[in-house]
Enzyme design. Structure first.
Site, short mmCIF file in Angstrom:
data_model
loop_
_atom_site.label_atom_id
_atom_site.label_comp_id
_atom_site.label_asym_id
_atom_site.label_seq_id
_atom_site.Cartn_x
_atom_site.Cartn_y
_atom_site.Cartn_z
N CYS A 149 75.18 40.23 -13.01
CA CYS A 149 74.85 40.27 -14.44
C CYS A 149 75.97 39.75 -15.34
CB CYS A 149 74.45 41.68 -14.85
SG CYS A 149 75.50 42.97 -14.17
N HIS A 242 76.50 43.14 -21.78
CA HIS A 242 77.87 42.87 -21.35
C HIS A 242 78.56 41.94 -22.36
CE1 HIS A 242 76.92 44.95 -17.78
NE2 HIS A 242 76.92 43.97 -16.89
N1 LIG Z 1 71.80 46.89 -13.27
C1 LIG Z 1 72.08 45.61 -13.58
O1 LIG Z 1 72.43 45.26 -14.72
C2 LIG Z 1 72.01 44.56 -12.50
C3 LIG Z 1 72.13 43.21 -12.87
C4 LIG Z 1 72.05 42.20 -11.90
C5 LIG Z 1 71.82 42.54 -10.60
N2 LIG Z 1 71.72 43.86 -10.24
C6 LIG Z 1 71.43 44.15 -8.83
O2 LIG Z 1 70.05 44.54 -8.74
C7 LIG Z 1 69.88 45.47 -7.68
C8 LIG Z 1 69.23 46.74 -8.22
O3 LIG Z 1 70.09 47.34 -9.17
P1 LIG Z 1 69.69 48.63 -10.02
O4 LIG Z 1 70.76 48.76 -11.02
O5 LIG Z 1 68.27 48.57 -10.45
O6 LIG Z 1 69.80 49.78 -8.86
P2 LIG Z 1 69.20 51.24 -8.84
O7 LIG Z 1 68.91 51.74 -10.22
O8 LIG Z 1 70.10 52.05 -7.98
O9 LIG Z 1 67.77 51.08 -8.06
C9 LIG Z 1 67.67 50.82 -6.69
C10 LIG Z 1 66.20 50.64 -6.26
O10 LIG Z 1 66.15 50.29 -4.87
C11 LIG Z 1 65.25 51.16 -4.16
N3 LIG Z 1 65.76 51.40 -2.81
C12 LIG Z 1 66.94 51.97 -2.45
N4 LIG Z 1 67.06 52.02 -1.09
C13 LIG Z 1 65.90 51.49 -0.60
C14 LIG Z 1 65.41 51.27 0.72
N5 LIG Z 1 66.11 51.58 1.81
N6 LIG Z 1 64.18 50.69 0.84
C15 LIG Z 1 63.46 50.35 -0.24
N7 LIG Z 1 63.86 50.54 -1.51
C16 LIG Z 1 65.08 51.10 -1.69
C17 LIG Z 1 65.21 52.43 -4.99
O11 LIG Z 1 63.95 53.00 -4.73
P3 LIG Z 1 63.70 54.60 -4.55
O12 LIG Z 1 64.00 55.20 -5.89
O13 LIG Z 1 62.26 54.64 -4.19
O14 LIG Z 1 64.61 55.06 -3.44
C18 LIG Z 1 65.34 51.87 -6.43
O15 LIG Z 1 64.05 51.48 -6.86
C19 LIG Z 1 71.27 45.71 -7.09
O16 LIG Z 1 71.44 44.88 -5.97
C20 LIG Z 1 72.21 45.31 -8.21
O17 LIG Z 1 73.47 44.89 -7.74
C21 LIG Z 1 71.78 44.88 -11.15
#
Ligand SMILES: NC(=O)c1ccc[n+]([C@@H]2O[C@H](COP(=O)([O-])OP(=O)(O)OC[C@H]3O[C@@H](n4cnc5c(N)ncnc54)[C@H](OP(=O)(O)O)[C@@H]3O)[C@@H](O)[C@H]2O)c1
Length: 353
Positions: A149, A242
Site C-alpha cells: 500500500c 498513507h
Molecule cells: N491493509 C492494507 O492497507 C493493505 C494494503 C495492501 C495490501 N495488503 C495485503 O492484503 C492482505 C490482506 O490484508 P488485511 O489487512 O485485509 O488482513 P486481515 O484484516 O488480517 O484479513 C485477513 C483475511 O484473510 C483470511 N484468512 C486468514 N487465514 C486464512 C486461511 N488460512 N485461509 C483462508 N483465509 C484466511 C481471514 O479470514 P477469516 O477471518 O475467515 O480467518 C481474513 O479475511 C495482506 O496480504 C496484506 O499484506 C493490505
C-alpha cells in the site's frame, strides 16, 4: 466490457471489506463468492467485524462464507486475493493451477520474475508477463499482483518525475495509517499518543517493489529501474491514508511549477481506456501549504480514494532537487482499488477467464 464473475479470498479482512464496499455497485464485475479461513461456514454478516459506517450490503450479509478452495469459486472468471502473505502462496497457486485468474494483494508472489506487479497507470504493459507464466509453471490459470500500500502512491508520483524530468534519486519518509496493518492491527496502547518508527520488512519492500513496477519489459522479463531509494517507514495514529514525504534529485535544475504541471497532467492507459475504476486525473495537486491531509484528502479523485494527492511542491537544498508530500488511501488506491483496476485492464485486454 463483458460481465465478469468474481470470487474473493480473505473477504472478512480490512482489505476484503473494501472490495465488498467497492464492488457492490461495479458496472462490469459481479462479486459472487466470499471465501475465508475461520469464518468459512458462517454467514458473512455474522463472521465479519465490519469496519465501515454504512451497513453491509444485504446480499453479502446473508451470504455463506466458503472455504478457500477452487471448488468454492466454480463458475467465476476472476479470484481476488486479500489473504495474509503466510497463507497466500499455497492457496493462490492452487487456484491458478485449477485455471483461475488470480489478482492478489499479498506479497507472496509480487517479486516472482514471471508475475506482474501492477499499477495500471504506471506499467500496463507488464501484463505481457502473463503470456509465458502459465506455460512455464504448468498452470491453466495465472497470477497478477498489486503492490504494498505504501508503494502505490509513491510509484505513481515517481513515474512522471522519471519520464518527464529524469529523476535520479528518491528519499522517502512515510507516515502510515493503522488500517495498513489489517484488523485488529497495532495494539491501541502502543499507538495512541505515539508514532512507531519501524514497520517490519516495509522499507525493503517499498524500494524493491517500486523498482520492479518502474522497470522496463524486454524479451519477456522486467529489468528493474535503477533509481536509488532511501526509505524510512513510520506507523502513525491515522485510520486510513498513507502520507509520504518525497525528496527527489534530478540531473539538472527543475522548476517546482513545471513539476506541478507534469504531475497534475499525468494520465495513462486506464484513463485512455476509460476503465470504470480509473480516476479521471490520477494525481491531484493542492496548492495550500497545509495539504494533503489524510482526513481531508484520502477520498480524492473522480472515483473516491483512487487519486493520489500531492502538495507542498518546492525546491530542495538546490535547484536540482524537489521536495513534496503525497497521500494515498491505503485500502482503496493502495489495495482493493488498484486490484479492481488491474482486473478491469486484464478483462479489457483479454487476460481473464
Ligand atoms: N491493509 C492494507 O492497507 C493493505 C494494503 C495492501 C495490501 N495488503 C495485503 O492484503 C492482505 C490482506 O490484508 P488485511 O489487512 O485485509 O488482513 P486481515 O484484516 O488480517 O484479513 C485477513 C483475511 O484473510 C483470511 N484468512 C486468514 N487465514 C486464512 C486461511 N488460512 N485461509 C483462508 N483465509 C484466511 C481471514 O479470514 P477469516 O477471518 O475467515 O480467518 C481474513 O479475511 C495482506 O496480504 C496484506 O499484506 C493490505
Amino acid at each position: 466490457m463483458t460481465q465478469v464473475k468474481a470470487a474473493l479470498l480473505g473477504a472478512t479482512g480490512a482489505v476484503g471489506q473494501r472490495y465488498i464496499n467497492m464492488l457492490g455497485k461495479h458496472p462490469t464485475i459481479k462479486l459472487e463468492i466470499l471465501m475465508g479461513g475461520e469464518s468459512a461456514g458462517k454467514k458473512y454478516g455474522e463472521a465479519v467485524h465490519w469496519l465501515f459506517p454504512e451497513a453491509i450490503p444485504e446480499e453479502y450479509a446473508k451470504a455463506m462464507v466458503k472455504t478457500a478452495d477452487p471448488e468454492s469459486a466454480k463458475g467465476c472468471d476472476i479470484v481476488f486475493s486479500a489473504l495474509p502473505t503466510e497463507v497466500a502462496r499455497d492457496i493462490e497457486e492452487k487456484f491458478a493451477r485449477a485455471g483461475f485468474t488470480v489478482v492478489s494483494e499479498a506479497s507472496a508472489h509480487r517479486m516472482d520474475e514471471d508475475v506482474p506487479l501492477m499499477i495500471p497507470e504506471v506499467n500496463a504493459e507488464h501484463l505481457k508477463l502473463l503470456e509465458k507464466q502459465g506455460k512455464k509453471r504448468g498452470w491453466k490459470g495465472k497470477i497478477a499482483t498489486t503492490p504494498n500500500c505504501t508503494v502505490t502512491g509513491l510509484a505513481m508520483v515517481l513515474k512522471p518525475l522519471i519520464d518527464a524530468h529524469g529523476a535520479k534519486k528518491a528519499i522517502v519518509t512515510t507516515m502510515q495509517a493503522l488500517s495498513g496493518a489489517g484488523y485488529p492491527g497495532v495494539p491501541s496502547l502502543a499507538i495512541a499518543d505515539n508514532v512507531i518508527p519501524y514497520i517490519k520488512n516495509e522499507e525493503e519492500k517499498v524500494a524493491k517493489e517500486a523498482r520492479k513496477i518502474l522497470g522496463t519489459l524486454s524479451d519477456g522479463t522486467i529489468k528493474p529501474h535503477d533509481i536509488p531509494m532511501g526509505v524510512t517507514c513510520n506507523r502513525v495514529a491515522v485510520m486510513d491514508g498513507h502520507t509520504e514525504t518525497l525528496y527527489a534529485e534530478f540531473g539538472e535544475e527543475v522548476e517546482p511549477q513545471k513539476i506541478v504541471k507534469t504531475l497534475a497532467g499525468f494520465r495513462s492507459e486506464p484513463q485512455k481506456l476509460k476503465l470504470p475504476t480509473a480516476p479521471e486525473w490520477p494525481i491531484v495537486v493542492r496548492s495550500e501549504n497545509d495539504r494533503p491531509q489524510p482526513r481531508l484528502d484520502r477520498m480524492a479523485g473522480s472515483v473516491p480514494g483512487m487519486a493520489v494527492t500531492v502538495g507542498r511542491v518546492r525546491s530542495g537544498i538546490d535547484k536540482k532537487a524537489i521536495q513534496l508530500t503525497l497521500l494515498s488511501h491505503n485500502t482503496i488506491r493502495g489495495a482493493a482499488g488498484t486490484a479492481i483496476l488491474t482486473a478491469e485492464l486484464m478483462d479489457r485486454e483479454g487476460y481473464t477467464g
